[in-house]
Design an enzyme around this catalytic site. Structure first.
Site, short mmCIF file in Angstrom:
data_model
loop_
_atom_site.label_atom_id
_atom_site.label_comp_id
_atom_site.label_asym_id
_atom_site.label_seq_id
_atom_site.Cartn_x
_atom_site.Cartn_y
_atom_site.Cartn_z
N HIS A 23 -6.99 4.91 6.21
CA HIS A 23 -6.27 4.31 5.26
C HIS A 23 -5.33 5.52 4.43
CE1 HIS A 23 -5.13 1.37 2.30
NE2 HIS A 23 -5.51 1.85 1.35
N HIS B 95 -3.63 0.08 -4.62
CA HIS B 95 -2.76 -1.00 -5.40
C HIS B 95 -3.30 -0.94 -6.77
CE1 HIS B 95 -1.78 -3.65 -1.74
NE2 HIS B 95 -2.36 -2.88 -1.12
N HIS C 276 -5.31 -9.45 -0.68
CA HIS C 276 -5.34 -9.83 0.70
C HIS C 276 -6.14 -10.84 0.75
CE1 HIS C 276 -3.78 -5.86 0.11
NE2 HIS C 276 -2.98 -5.89 1.08
N MET D 208 -1.53 -6.62 7.41
CA MET D 208 -2.71 -7.70 6.89
C MET D 208 -2.31 -8.28 5.69
SD MET D 208 -5.75 -4.87 7.01
CE MET D 208 -5.83 -3.87 8.55
N SER D 209 -0.80 -8.41 5.46
CA SER D 209 -0.43 -9.19 4.26
C SER D 209 0.82 -9.92 4.47
CB SER D 209 -0.25 -8.04 3.18
OG SER D 209 0.90 -7.21 3.55
N ASN E 89 1.79 4.20 10.29
CA ASN E 89 1.05 4.68 11.44
C ASN E 89 1.27 4.06 12.87
OD1 ASN E 89 -0.67 2.52 9.89
ND2 ASN E 89 -1.07 2.52 12.18
N ALA F 101 2.79 -2.03 4.28
CA ALA F 101 2.53 -0.70 5.15
C ALA F 101 2.28 -1.70 6.32
CB ALA F 101 1.48 0.07 4.83
N TYR G 183 -8.28 -10.68 3.43
CA TYR G 183 -9.61 -9.81 3.73
C TYR G 183 -10.61 -9.35 2.59
CZ TYR G 183 -7.25 -5.22 2.37
OH TYR G 183 -6.30 -4.40 2.05
N GLU G 184 -9.83 -9.55 1.22
CA GLU G 184 -10.81 -9.15 0.10
C GLU G 184 -11.73 -10.04 -0.09
OE1 GLU G 184 -8.46 -6.74 -3.00
OE2 GLU G 184 -7.00 -7.56 -1.87
N SER H 140 0.68 -1.26 0.00
CA SER H 140 0.02 -0.08 -0.01
C SER H 140 0.63 1.30 -0.07
CB SER H 140 -0.81 0.17 1.22
OG SER H 140 -1.60 -1.03 1.22
#
Ligand code: HPA
Length: 285
Positions: free
Chosen positions: A253, A68, A90, A218-219, A242, A120, A92-93, A35
């Protein structure tokens, strides 16, 4: 009764064959750009580039996350052929783990033997600041699953495989050294992978800190597992976009993408410096 093997080997082979028909380059190194970090593949560092939208590659999953681009860029960096994925998919997608790691398998079929995975992440350790880079030394998988669950395809790798040095110690060492030399705020740390898409709660972050995690995202972990299954060497770098939940402002995001933009220059010069070192190593394999 045994379960049938998936068709991943043949579909990865067809996708690799298609990509190789579009470029004369045969990269042994791939970079996955997380990201806000996709700019590397559009920078002057990248020459002789062929840009292939994921949509044009048979069976390739499409990236739906903002930030992305969803392109595979095959070109040269510092004279070294590389395949750069601008974006990834990902869990989550809604993709299956097999779909999440499919691009890794395609890269391996193309001849890739070392991968630089970038992402990220949220900084958990108090030594990390927004905008710093973290070379991953290890991970904790909190995804609740593993991409290698299911019948093992021996063409990719062994049923049971070692993860004790998943993040190549030599690659980590020269990347940290190069980062320090370039004056980059760079650290080494442990990544903890969560499914998302909700960010963590402050209580989860406190728990993750106790577990020994420095950065959360998350990846990356599914790709590292698939890469190591196939014997691909791994370097992974998180950009701390962050501070993790409960350590600073509420998360959004937009901040993640903006911090990625800010470290763009540092990130490009670090990758440009480490790619020839990795190339020298994979040539020896
Ligand atoms: N948590 C999870 N994933 C992330 C974060 C975070 O704080 N920042 C960027 N990706």
């Amino acid at each position: 009764m045994s379960l049938p093997l998936s068709d991943a080997y043949n579909t990865a082979h067809s996708a690799a064959h298609h990509i190789c028909s579009l470029t004369p380059l045969r990269p042994k190194i791939a970079v996955v750009l997380g990201s806000g970090l996709g700019a590397f593949a559009d920078s002057e560092a990248m020459t002789d580039a062929v840009r292939i939208p994921f949509a044009g590659i048979p069976n390739f999953p499409q990236s739906t996350a903002i930030g992305h681009a969803g392109k595979l860029v095959v070109g040269k960096v510092a004279g070294v052929p590389i395949a750069a994925m601008q974006g990834r998919v990902h869990f989550y997608e809604g993709y299956s783990m097999e779909q999440v790691v499919f691009p890794m398998r395609v890269l391996w079929k193309m001849g890739v033997r070392a991968v630089i995975l970038t992402n990220a992440g949220g900084g958990i350790s108090s030594k990390l600041e927004q905008g710093c880079l973290v070379v991953l030394s290890d991970h904790i998988n909190m995804l609740g699953t593993n991409p290698m669950i299911g019948p093992n395809d021996d063409q990719f790798g062994l049923r049971f495989f070692d993860m004790s040095e998943a993040y190549d110690p030599g690659y980590r060492e020269f990347t940290l050294r190069e980062g320090h030399k370039q004056g980059i705020n760079i650290h080494e740390g442990v990544y903890i992978a969560v499914t998302g898409p909700s960010y963590e709660t402050p209580a989860e972050i406190r728990a993750f800190r106790t577990l020994g995690a420095d950065v959360v995202g998350m990846s990356t972990v599914p790709e590292v597992i698939a890469a190591r299954h196939m014997g691909i060497k791994v370097l992974a770098i998180s950009c701390v976009t962050n501070l993790a939940a409960g350590m600073g402002a509420p998360l959004d995001h937009k901040e993640v993408l903006e911090t990625g933009e800010k470290v763009r220059g540092q990130f490009i010069s670090l990758l440009t410096a480490v790619i020839p070192k990795i190339a020298a190593d994979v040539e020896r394999l």
